[in-house]
Design an enzyme around this catalytic site. Structure first.
Site, PDB file in Angstrom:
ATOM      1  N   ASP A 120      -1.750   8.754   7.147  1.00  0.00           N
ATOM      2  CA  ASP A 120      -1.016   7.605   7.048  1.00  0.00           C
ATOM      3  C   ASP A 120       0.426   7.926   6.936  1.00  0.00           C
ATOM      4  O   ASP A 120       1.092   8.796   6.705  1.00  0.00           O
ATOM      5  CB  ASP A 120      -1.427   6.747   5.781  1.00  0.00           C
ATOM      6  CG  ASP A 120      -2.533   6.174   5.713  1.00  0.00           C
ATOM      7  OD1 ASP A 120      -3.414   6.629   6.764  1.00  0.00           O
ATOM      8  OD2 ASP A 120      -2.863   5.307   4.957  1.00  0.00           O
ATOM      9  N   HIS A 178      -0.899   0.545  11.281  1.00  0.00           N
ATOM     10  CA  HIS A 178      -0.631   0.281   9.671  1.00  0.00           C
ATOM     11  C   HIS A 178       0.626  -0.357   9.628  1.00  0.00           C
ATOM     12  O   HIS A 178       1.256  -0.088   8.627  1.00  0.00           O
ATOM     13  CB  HIS A 178      -0.356   1.825   9.459  1.00  0.00           C
ATOM     14  CG  HIS A 178      -0.362   2.231   7.780  1.00  0.00           C
ATOM     15  ND1 HIS A 178      -1.124   1.450   6.953  1.00  0.00           N
ATOM     16  CD2 HIS A 178       0.284   2.907   7.028  1.00  0.00           C
ATOM     17  CE1 HIS A 178      -1.001   1.677   5.739  1.00  0.00           C
ATOM     18  NE2 HIS A 178       0.001   2.669   5.764  1.00  0.00           N
ATOM     19  N   HIS A 193       5.279  -1.421   7.136  1.00  0.00           N
ATOM     20  CA  HIS A 193       4.784  -0.906   5.722  1.00  0.00           C
ATOM     21  C   HIS A 193       5.218  -1.968   4.513  1.00  0.00           C
ATOM     22  O   HIS A 193       5.613  -1.289   3.451  1.00  0.00           O
ATOM     23  CB  HIS A 193       5.164   0.490   5.520  1.00  0.00           C
ATOM     24  CG  HIS A 193       4.014   1.237   4.837  1.00  0.00           C
ATOM     25  ND1 HIS A 193       3.907   1.439   3.353  1.00  0.00           N
ATOM     26  CD2 HIS A 193       2.945   1.722   5.009  1.00  0.00           C
ATOM     27  CE1 HIS A 193       3.109   1.963   2.851  1.00  0.00           C
ATOM     28  NE2 HIS A 193       2.300   2.245   4.047  1.00  0.00           N
ATOM     29  N   HIS A 236      -1.856  11.943   3.937  1.00  0.00           N
ATOM     30  CA  HIS A 236      -0.549  11.392   4.490  1.00  0.00           C
ATOM     31  C   HIS A 236       0.389  12.486   5.560  1.00  0.00           C
ATOM     32  O   HIS A 236       0.517  13.623   5.023  1.00  0.00           O
ATOM     33  CB  HIS A 236       0.511  11.091   3.587  1.00  0.00           C
ATOM     34  CG  HIS A 236      -0.019   9.591   2.999  1.00  0.00           C
ATOM     35  ND1 HIS A 236      -0.815   9.970   2.125  1.00  0.00           N
ATOM     36  CD2 HIS A 236       0.382   8.391   2.976  1.00  0.00           C
ATOM     37  CE1 HIS A 236      -1.156   8.710   1.468  1.00  0.00           C
ATOM     38  NE2 HIS A 236      -0.460   7.774   2.126  1.00  0.00           N
TER      39      HIS A 236
HETATM   40 ZN   LIG Z   1       0.916   3.737   4.096  1.00  0.00          ZN
END
Ligand SMILES: [Zn+2]
Length: 258
Positions: A79, A130, A134, A227
């Site tokens: 991510d 995503h 964010h 991540h």
């Molecule tokens: Zn995120």
């Protein structure tokens, strides 16, 4: 004299009335408190299961947190990238292991580093939306704003790839979902992606701890949250150097979320 006779009963009535009021208010307040606490039967477990920013509400049902195939498969997800330092290192590690993974990208980073979107695709990896910015409070936003964030990132990915590329998944920032977000995700033709294993790499616990967390919680069909962006990810890169060979040695094959 009359006053003396009449007064005590009136005082008593007022006292009873006030007591009743206090009791009623107390009951109402405690009702609200238990209503807030009720949805989360195990707050600690829920907070551990949620990843980036532990959300108060439990996740809704129907989110994807399993691999597409059944059997000894694992789906790795990364991510908050793409990131010019860490994404290429992670792609190298995945390629060495012959692993496929899914990258949940932030539109703002996609626009800054379109070449990394093309690199991710060239390595045979999958894309996940995503949002553009964010916004971890997206679950509180209007449908118009939610659509802008979700459809916007999808467009950013198409533009960066300079081709029509499949974006099969949407993952909520911080794992916080609203009904509107799920509706927009479905309307945009994407699956709502969650995870079943939180590596907690985002807390920067140290390489060894990331490795241990995944080793102790992974199971066939797991979707693992990791991540490649959003901060310093050297620990994640190092952990992958251990985890990828370990997963292969355990008999795991790599898959996409289902
Ligand atoms: Zn995120």
């Amino acid at each position: 004299m009359r006053y003396r006779v009449l007064r005590p009963p009136y005082c008593y009535r007022w006292a009873v009335l006030l007591s009743a009021l206090v009791v009623a208010v107390t009951a109402t307040v405690s009702m609200f408190h238990s209503a807030e606490g009720a949805p989360s039967p195990a707050p600690v477990a829920a907070a551990q299961a949620m990843a980036e920013a532990p959300a108060a509400a439990p996740e809704p049902a129907g989110l994807v947190r399993h691999t597409a195939r059944t059997g000894k498969f694992v789906a790795l997800t990364f991510d908050d990238g793409p990131d010019p330092v860490y994404t290429p290192q992670i792609l190298d590690a995945l390629s060495r292991a012959g692993a496929v993974a899914t990258f949940c990208m932030i539109g703002a980073n996609v626009t800054r580093h379109p070449e990394l979107v093309r690199a991710v695709l060239a390595h045979g990896m999958r894309l996940c939306d995503h949002t553009v910015s964010h916004d971890e409070d997206l679950d509180k936003r209007t449908e118009q704003r939610v659509t802008a964030e979700i459809a916007g990132c999808w467009s950013d990915l198409q533009v960066a790839a300079d081709a029509d590329v499949p974006v099969s998944y949407f993952r909520a920032p911080g794992g916080s979902w609203s009904d509107v977000m799920r509706e927009v995700t479905a309307r945009e033709g994407m699956k709502p992606l969650s995870w079943s294993v939180d590596s907690r790499d985002w807390t920067l616990p140290g390489t060894a701890q990331i490795v241990t967390t995944v080793q102790q919680t992974v199971q066939p069909g797991a979707v693992v949250l990791l991540h490649d962006g959003g901060g310093k990810r050297a620990q994640t890169v190092e952990a992958l150097g251990v985890l990828l060979p370990w997963l292969v040695a355990q008999g795991y094959q790599f898959d996409v979320p289902g």
